[in-house]
Design a protein around this motif. Structure first.
Motif, short mmCIF file in Angstrom:
data_model
loop_
_atom_site.label_atom_id
_atom_site.label_comp_id
_atom_site.label_asym_id
_atom_site.label_seq_id
_atom_site.Cartn_x
_atom_site.Cartn_y
_atom_site.Cartn_z
N GLU A 114 0.81 -1.21 0.00
CA GLU A 114 0.00 0.00 0.00
C GLU A 114 0.85 1.26 0.00
O GLU A 114 0.52 2.25 -0.66
CB GLU A 114 -0.94 0.00 1.23
CG GLU A 114 -1.97 -1.10 1.22
CD GLU A 114 -3.03 -0.88 0.17
OE1 GLU A 114 -3.40 0.29 -0.06
OE2 GLU A 114 -3.48 -1.87 -0.43
N ASP A 123 1.58 6.68 -1.31
CA ASP A 123 0.41 5.84 -1.16
C ASP A 123 0.02 5.33 -2.55
O ASP A 123 -0.31 6.11 -3.45
CB ASP A 123 -0.73 6.67 -0.55
CG ASP A 123 -1.98 5.86 -0.29
OD1 ASP A 123 -2.05 4.70 -0.74
OD2 ASP A 123 -2.89 6.40 0.36
N ARG A 152 -6.90 7.87 -1.57
CA ARG A 152 -8.33 8.15 -1.61
C ARG A 152 -8.60 9.35 -2.50
O ARG A 152 -7.69 10.13 -2.81
CB ARG A 152 -8.86 8.39 -0.20
CG ARG A 152 -8.70 7.18 0.72
CD ARG A 152 -9.21 7.49 2.12
NE ARG A 152 -9.08 6.34 3.01
CZ ARG A 152 -8.01 6.05 3.72
NH1 ARG A 152 -6.94 6.85 3.65
NH2 ARG A 152 -7.96 5.00 4.50
N ARG A 165 -6.99 -1.36 15.83
CA ARG A 165 -7.19 -1.31 14.38
C ARG A 165 -7.15 -2.71 13.78
O ARG A 165 -7.85 -3.00 12.82
CB ARG A 165 -6.11 -0.44 13.73
CG ARG A 165 -6.19 1.04 14.07
CD ARG A 165 -7.46 1.66 13.50
NE ARG A 165 -7.43 3.10 13.59
CZ ARG A 165 -7.14 3.91 12.58
NH1 ARG A 165 -6.88 3.40 11.38
NH2 ARG A 165 -7.12 5.20 12.76
N PHE A 190 -0.53 -6.03 7.81
CA PHE A 190 -1.07 -4.67 7.76
C PHE A 190 0.04 -3.68 7.41
O PHE A 190 1.22 -4.01 7.46
CB PHE A 190 -1.70 -4.27 9.10
CG PHE A 190 -0.68 -4.01 10.18
CD1 PHE A 190 -0.13 -2.74 10.37
CD2 PHE A 190 -0.24 -5.03 11.00
CE1 PHE A 190 0.82 -2.51 11.36
CE2 PHE A 190 0.72 -4.82 11.99
CZ PHE A 190 1.25 -3.54 12.16
N ASP A 232 -2.95 6.64 8.95
CA ASP A 232 -3.61 5.74 8.01
C ASP A 232 -3.25 4.31 8.38
O ASP A 232 -2.15 4.04 8.86
CB ASP A 232 -3.21 6.04 6.57
CG ASP A 232 -4.27 5.60 5.56
OD1 ASP A 232 -5.14 4.79 5.94
OD2 ASP A 232 -4.22 6.06 4.41
N ARG A 256 -4.11 0.08 7.04
CA ARG A 256 -4.75 -0.80 6.07
C ARG A 256 -4.34 -2.25 6.30
O ARG A 256 -3.14 -2.54 6.43
CB ARG A 256 -4.41 -0.40 4.64
CG ARG A 256 -4.92 1.00 4.29
CD ARG A 256 -4.49 1.44 2.95
NE ARG A 256 -4.68 2.88 2.82
CZ ARG A 256 -4.28 3.59 1.78
NH1 ARG A 256 -3.65 2.99 0.77
NH2 ARG A 256 -4.48 4.89 1.73
N THR A 279 -3.76 -5.86 4.70
CA THR A 279 -3.27 -6.24 3.38
C THR A 279 -3.55 -7.72 3.13
O THR A 279 -3.83 -8.49 4.05
CB THR A 279 -1.77 -5.96 3.23
OG1 THR A 279 -1.05 -6.65 4.27
CG2 THR A 279 -1.50 -4.46 3.33
#
Length: 257
Positions: free
Chosen positions: A131, A150, A154, A219, A231, A251, A253, A255
């Motif tokens: 990411e 990134d 977004r 998270r 992650f 941030d 995420r 994965t």
């Protein structure tokens, strides 16, 4: 060529005395079948402090000129922080400069990389993050800045950290934490890397401090007895006089490694 890191103090604390957050997150690295290897950045330089150091450039330098005797203060402090954590668990790890690391070790050990792929060159040769990546971007005539990019920004976001307008700011930096399976998927690889040596230190501190580690586990939606998940987490680090004084998770995420 490797070194087992042995502290000059001992601890009677065992892993069961660690807070549950530490046992949950760190268990694969503390209690794997082989000792974890911590790989720290030691960029390839040519020259010396008297005549001047600069990065090795394959197009103009001979490999026998490479000097790999240097690392950043953040990498050093980060390794010491990890040592404190492992000592409290009754565990230990092997430590290696990035330039001495081999692919056999990548296949057979849990790994913790301390430092950016821009300086920890081994990270460019094995699968890492999906990411967020480190990248050099043009900055002025004949200069480059290192940023964290990134790959899936977004809507409305540039996906570049720091943003161009903040690239020269002295109080803001960014770091990346990434957890992913090892090459054979029976081991784990943990990346703790900042744009600078100071933000690398902040990334290590983040996973070694109770409050921030709890935030990370929330998270991940992890509870006691469950396994960690791959992650990537992006951190913003406030730096004052070369000291990381505040680190925020900006941030996060999961994965699909």
């Amino acid at each position: 060529r490797h070194t087992r890191l042995v502290s000059y103090w001992t601890s009677d604390v065992c892993s069961s005395d660690l807070p549950m957050a530490f046992q949950t997150f760190w268990n694969p690295f503390l209690h794997g079948p082989q000792e974890t290897i911590v790989v720290f950045s030691n960029a390839s330089f040519v020259g010396n402090p008297e005549t001047g150091l600069r990065y090795f450039e394959p197009s103009r330098d001979s490999r026998d000129q490479i000097n790999q005797h240097y690392t950043g203060i953040g990498e050093l402090l980060g390794v010491l922080e990890l040592d404190r954590l492992f000592q409290k668990s009754g565990s230990q790890f092997l430590i290696k400069p990035g330039g001495w690391f081999t692919f056999d070790e990548a296949r057979s050990n849990n790994l913790i990389f301390v430092g950016s792929p821009m300086e920890n060159l081994t990270l460019r040769q094995i699968p890492t993050t999906q990411e967020f990546i480190f990248r050099r971007v043009p900055s002025g005539q004949n200069h480059w800045d290192e940023v964290i990019a990134d790959l899936h920004p977004r809507s409305g976001e540039t996906g570049i950290y720091p943003p161009a307008s903040k690239a020269g700011g002295e109080d803001a930096d960014y770091a990346l934490i990434g957890l992913m399976p090892g090459l054979d998927h029976s081991h784990w690889t943990l990346l703790l890397a900042g744009r600078s040596t100071i933000s690398t230190q902040a990334a290590v501190d983040y996973v070694c401090a109770p409050n921030s580690l709890n935030e990370l586990l929330q998270r991940l939606n992890l509870t006691s007895g469950t396994d960690v998940k791959p992650f990537e987490a992006l951190l913003r680090v406030k730096v004052v006089h070369d000291v990381p004084i505040e680190t925020k998770l900006v941030d996060f995420r999961l994965t699909n490694h």
